[in-house]
Design a protein around this motif. Structure first.
Motif, short mmCIF file in Angstrom:
data_model
loop_
_atom_site.label_atom_id
_atom_site.label_comp_id
_atom_site.label_asym_id
_atom_site.label_seq_id
_atom_site.Cartn_x
_atom_site.Cartn_y
_atom_site.Cartn_z
N GLY A 1 101.55 -17.61 169.28
CA GLY A 1 100.87 -17.63 170.57
C GLY A 1 99.80 -16.55 170.59
N SER A 2 99.89 -15.67 171.57
CA SER A 2 98.89 -14.62 171.69
C SER A 2 99.07 -13.52 170.65
N ALA A 3 100.27 -13.41 170.06
CA ALA A 3 100.55 -12.27 169.17
C ALA A 3 99.62 -12.25 167.95
N TRP A 4 99.34 -13.41 167.37
CA TRP A 4 98.52 -13.39 166.17
C TRP A 4 97.09 -12.96 166.49
N LEU A 5 96.68 -13.13 167.74
CA LEU A 5 95.34 -12.77 168.15
C LEU A 5 95.20 -11.27 168.45
N PHE A 6 96.31 -10.63 168.83
CA PHE A 6 96.25 -9.22 169.23
C PHE A 6 97.03 -8.29 168.30
N SER A 7 98.23 -8.71 167.88
CA SER A 7 99.15 -7.78 167.23
C SER A 7 98.69 -7.30 165.87
N THR B 1 108.35 -13.10 182.07
CA THR B 1 107.17 -12.29 181.80
C THR B 1 106.39 -12.77 180.58
N THR B 2 107.00 -13.60 179.74
CA THR B 2 106.25 -14.20 178.64
C THR B 2 105.17 -15.12 179.17
N VAL B 3 105.48 -15.85 180.24
CA VAL B 3 104.48 -16.72 180.87
C VAL B 3 103.29 -15.88 181.32
N THR B 4 103.58 -14.76 181.97
CA THR B 4 102.52 -13.86 182.43
C THR B 4 101.73 -13.30 181.25
N THR B 5 102.43 -12.92 180.19
CA THR B 5 101.79 -12.33 179.02
C THR B 5 100.78 -13.28 178.39
N GLU B 6 101.19 -14.53 178.20
CA GLU B 6 100.31 -15.49 177.54
C GLU B 6 99.10 -15.84 178.41
N ALA B 7 99.30 -15.90 179.72
CA ALA B 7 98.16 -16.17 180.61
C ALA B 7 97.15 -15.03 180.54
N GLU B 8 97.64 -13.79 180.51
CA GLU B 8 96.75 -12.64 180.41
C GLU B 8 96.02 -12.63 179.06
N ALA B 9 96.70 -13.08 178.01
CA ALA B 9 96.05 -13.11 176.70
C ALA B 9 94.85 -14.05 176.71
N ILE B 10 95.02 -15.20 177.32
CA ILE B 10 93.92 -16.17 177.39
C ILE B 10 92.72 -15.56 178.10
N TYR C 1 99.33 -5.58 176.66
CA TYR C 1 100.32 -4.73 175.99
C TYR C 1 101.43 -4.28 176.92
N GLU C 2 101.12 -3.98 178.19
CA GLU C 2 102.15 -3.54 179.13
C GLU C 2 103.17 -4.63 179.38
N ILE C 3 102.70 -5.82 179.75
CA ILE C 3 103.63 -6.89 180.10
C ILE C 3 104.31 -7.42 178.85
N MET C 4 103.63 -7.39 177.69
CA MET C 4 104.22 -7.86 176.44
C MET C 4 105.42 -7.02 176.05
N THR C 5 105.29 -5.69 176.14
CA THR C 5 106.38 -4.81 175.73
C THR C 5 107.59 -4.98 176.64
N LEU C 6 107.34 -5.05 177.94
CA LEU C 6 108.44 -5.29 178.88
C LEU C 6 109.16 -6.59 178.54
N SER C 7 108.40 -7.62 178.28
CA SER C 7 108.97 -8.93 177.96
C SER C 7 109.79 -8.88 176.68
N ALA C 8 109.26 -8.22 175.66
CA ALA C 8 109.94 -8.18 174.36
C ALA C 8 111.27 -7.45 174.44
N VAL C 9 111.29 -6.28 175.09
CA VAL C 9 112.51 -5.49 175.14
C VAL C 9 113.59 -6.18 175.99
N ALA C 10 113.20 -6.77 177.10
CA ALA C 10 114.17 -7.47 177.94
C ALA C 10 114.78 -8.65 177.20
N THR C 11 113.98 -9.36 176.42
CA THR C 11 114.48 -10.51 175.68
C THR C 11 115.44 -10.09 174.58
#
Length: 590
Positions: A9-15, A84-93, A369-379
Motif C-alpha cells: 500500500g502506502s508503505a512502499w511509497l514512503f518507508s 487507523t489504517t484506513v486513515t493512514t492510507e487516505a493520508e498517503a494518497i 508517520y504519526e498515524i502509521m506508527t499508532l496503527s502499527a503498534v496497536a495492531t
C-alpha cells in the motif's frame, strides 16, 4: 490477493526513505528480517485461520481459550489498528498528490491542509460505498488493484536497477553499511513503517468466512502472499538506495540571510529523510536521475501513489468493520453491530460506525508517520494472541481438526509471541506508553456492554466501575505529563505503578465479585503491560540518558520476560463454553 493488496500500500511509497534515513543501507537487512519475523507469526495465524474461518476472525481467536476479558483487550487494540489504517492510507494518497496539488499539504508545518483533510475524507467515503455493496463486488475490484500494485513496484525496481544503480550508495557512504549500528535494524522497524507494511498479511484471515474453501485457502493464501511481498520490499529498498542522486536531494539549512536549500551531503542518510524528497520519495528519486525513461515513468508512479494505497484502504474499510462485527458476535459490544444487510450481506452498521471513526482520526493525526506508527503498534499488540491461543488449544483440545499444522509448533508458538512482544518494545517508550493507556482505557467499554449481565454486575455498579477506571487513568496520565515526567526514574515509578494498579484493581474486583474464570485467564495481559512499560523506560529505547538496560541487554531482558509471560498465558487458559461447543458440534456456517 487480499494479503498482497493489504501489504503493498502506502508503505512502499514512503518507508524506503524513512528506513534509509534511520538505518542507511542496513535497511535492506531490516526488511528481510522483519519479513522473516512475520513469517514466524504467520505460521501460527495460518493454523488459526484454518481452525476458525470466520469473518473478523482476529477479534475472536483468543476468546476460545481465555474467555472474554483477555480477548476483548486484544480485539480492542486490533480494532484501533485496523481503523487507523484506513486513515493512514487516505493520508498517503493526499500527501503524494501534493506534488501536483500543493494546496493539499502545508509544507511549512508538515501536515494536511483543511482541503487535504476534506479530500482524504472523501476518498474514505467512496471506498466505503464500494465495500458496502459486498465482498463479491470488492473481489473483482481487488483483482484489478492487486495486479496493478504488483506491476508498478516491480517495474520501478527493475528500471532503477537496470538504468540507474550506484553500488557506491550501498558500500562507500560514511559509516559504511551500518552507519547507525546494528540496533537500528530493530528499533527502526516500527517507526519507519516496515512493520506497518507487513501487517496487511492478515487480510485473508479477515475475509475467511466469505471464501469458498477457507480451511485450505486461508493458510495457503496467507503464506504465499507474505513470501511474494518480502521479495518485492527487499528489492525495492535495494533499488531505492542504489538509485539516489545525492546532488539532487535538497535540505533546508539556516544561514545568515535566512533559510536556503542546499544539496544533501553524500551518505547523510538522516538529512536525506528530511529532504525535499520526504513527501514523495520514489517520485523525487526517479526525476532526480535525469534518465528520460525514469523521468517519464515517474508520472506512472504518481498514478500509483493514488491506486496502491487505495487498494489497501479499500481492504481495511472492510477489515475494521468486520472486526467490530466480530466483537459483536461474541457479545462484547451491542448485538446490532453484527447486523447483516439483507440485500448486500455485509455488516452494514459496523461499516458505517467504523468509517465515521476513520474519518474522525484525520483531524488529530494529519501526517502519515504519526498515524502509521499508532496503527502499527496497536495492531501488533493483537498479534500476541497467535502463539498463546494455538498452544492453549493444543493443551486443552488436542483433538480439534487442524487443516494446517506448522512445523515444530513447540518452537513456532513461543517464537511468535516473543516476536510480537519485541516489535511492541521496538516502538520505544514514546509509543508503548500511549498504547498501554489506550488498551486500559478500552476496558470500561466491555463492562458497559452485554458482558455486564453475563458476570452479574448491575448497571449502576458497572457504570461506577467504568467511571472510576477512566477517572483514575486520566488523573495518572495528566500527573505524569504535567509533573512526574520531570522527576525522571522516580516519576516513572510512581506513574507506572498507578497504571498497573488500576488494571490489578479492576481484575481483583471482578474476581471477588463474580469468580468468573475469564478474570484468571486475563492476568497475563496485565503482566505483559507492566513489564513492557518498565523495560521500555529503562532500556535503550527509553528517555533515560544512561539506560539501566543498555543495548543489547534490554532486548535480552524483554525477550526472556516475554517468554515467561507466554507460558503464564498458556497455562491460565481454560476450556471455555464456546470451545466446548466447537468440540461437540464443529465449526458451522455463519
Amino acid at each position: 490477493m487480499l494479503g498482497i493488496t493489504g501489504m503493498i500500500g502506502s508503505a512502499w511509497l514512503f518507508s524506503v526513505l524513512g528506513a534509509a534515513g534511520a538505518m542507511g543501507p542496513a535497511s535492506i537487512i531490516s526488511w528481510a528480517l522483519a519479513g522473516a519475523l512475520f513469517m514466524v507469526m504467520t505460521l501460527s495465524f495460518a493454523e488459526l485461520g484454518g481452525l476458525f474461518p470466520f469473518s473478523g476472525s482476529l477479534a475472536r481467536y483468543n476468546h476460545y481459550t481465555h474467555g472474554v476479558i483477555s480477548n476483548y483487550l486484544l480485539a480492542w487494540a486490533y480494532f484501533i489498528g485496523a481503523l487507523t489504517t484506513v486513515t493512514t492510507e487516505a493520508e498517503a494518497i493526499v500527501e503524494y498528490a501534493s506534488s501536483y496539488a500543493p494546496a493539499l499539504w502545508n509544507s511549512s508545518q508538515g501536515v494536511l491542509t483543511p482541503l487535504g483533510v476534506a479530500v482524504a475524507a472523501a476518498i474514505i467515503l467512496v471506498l466505503f460505498a464500494i465495500q458496502f455493496v459486498g465482498v463479491h463486488v470488492f473481489g473483482w475490484f481487488n483483482r484489478v488493484i492487486t495486479a496493478w500494485k504488483l506491476v508498478v513496484p516491480t517495474l520501478t525496481l527493475a528500471l532503477l536497477l537496470l538504468l540507474y544503480f550506484k553500488p557506491a550508495n550501498l558500500t562507500s557512504t560514511p559509516g559504511g553499511f551500518f552507519p547507525y549500528g546494528t540496533s537500528a535494524i530493530f528499533s527502526g522497524m516500527v517507526l519507519t513503517g516496515i512493520v506497518y507494511a507487513y501487517e496487511g498479511f492478515r487480510q485473508g484471515l479477515e475475509y475467511a468466512g466469505e471464501t469458498k474453501n477457507p480451511q485450505r485457502d486461508v493458510p495457503l493464501g496467507t503464506l504465499l502472499a507474505l513470501a511474494v511481498t518480502i521479495a518485492v520490499y527487499v528489492l525495492l529498498q535495494v533499488a531505492f538506495i542504489g538509485g539516489i542522486n545525492w546532488s539532487k536531494a535538497y535540505v533546508n539549512v539556516t544561514t545568515g540571510d535566512g533559510w536556503r536549500l542546499v544539496p544533501v551531503q553524500f551518505g547523510n542518510w538522516s538529512a536525506l529523510a528530511a529532504s525535499t524528497w520526504a513527501s514523495h520519495p520514489f517520485y523525487s528519486e526517479l526525476v532526480a536521475t535525469g534518465v528520460p525513461i525514469l523521468v517519464a515513468f515517474s508520472v506512472v508512479l504518481l498514478i500509483d501513489a493514488a491506486i496502491s494505497p487505495l487498494g489497501t484502504l479499500a481492504a481495511y474499510v472492510g477489515t475494521s468493520a468486520r472486526n467490530m462485527y466480530g466483537m459483536s458476535r461474541v457479545g462484547y459490544i451491542p448485538k446490532f453491530f453484527s447486523s447483516i444487510h439483507e440485500k448486500f450481506r455485509t455488516p452494514w452498521i459496523a461499516m458505517i460506525v467504523s468509517t465515521a471513526l476513520a474519518v474522525a482520526f484525520l483531524a488529530p493525526f494529519p501526517t502519515w508517520y504519526e498515524i502509521m506508527t499508532l496503527s502499527a503498534v496497536a495492531t501488533v499488540y493483537n498479534y500476541l494472541t497467535a502463539g498463546v491461543t494455538n498452544h492453549a488449544l493444543r493443551r486443552l483440545s488436542p483433538g480439534l481438526r487442524r487443516p494446517y499444522r506448522p512445523p515444530a509448533w513447540y518452537v513456532v508458538y513461543p517464537a511468535s509471541f516473543v516476536v510480537a512482544a519485541m516489535m511492541i518494545y521496538w516502538s520505544g517508550w514514546s509509543y508503548v506508553n500511549p498504547l498501554i493507556v489506550l488498551v486500559v482505557a478500552g476496558l470500561p467499554l466491555l463492562l458497559l456492554g452485554p458482558y455486564r449481565s453475563k458476570v452479574g454486575l448491575g448497571s449502576g455498579e458497572a457504570a461506577a466501575l467504568a467511571a472510576a477506571v477512566w477517572a483514575s487513568l486520566a488523573a495518572s496520565v495528566a500527573a505524569y505529563y504535567l509533573r512526574l515526567a520531570g522527576w525522571g526514574l522516580a516519576g516513572f515509578a510512581v506513574y507506572w505503578s498507578a497504571v498497573t494498579a488500576i488494571q490489578v484493581a479492576v481484575l481483583a474486583y471482578l474476581h471477588l465479585r463474580t469468580r468468573n474464570p475469564d478474570v484468571r485467564a486475563a492476568w497475563w495481559l496485565v503482566a505483559f503491560n507492566a513489564v513492557v512499560g518498565v523495560v521500555s523506560y529503562v532500556g535503550s529505547l527509553g528517555p533515560m540518558a544512561s539506560p539501566l538496560l543498555p543495548y543489547p541487554w534490554d532486548y535480552v531482558a524483554m525477550a526472556v520476560a516475554s517468554l515467561g509471560i507466554y507460558f503464564l498465558a498458556v497455562y491460565t487458559a481454560y476450556r471455555t463454553d464456546d470451545l466446548k461447543d466447537v468440540e461437540a458440534h464443529g465449526i458451522g456456517p455463519e
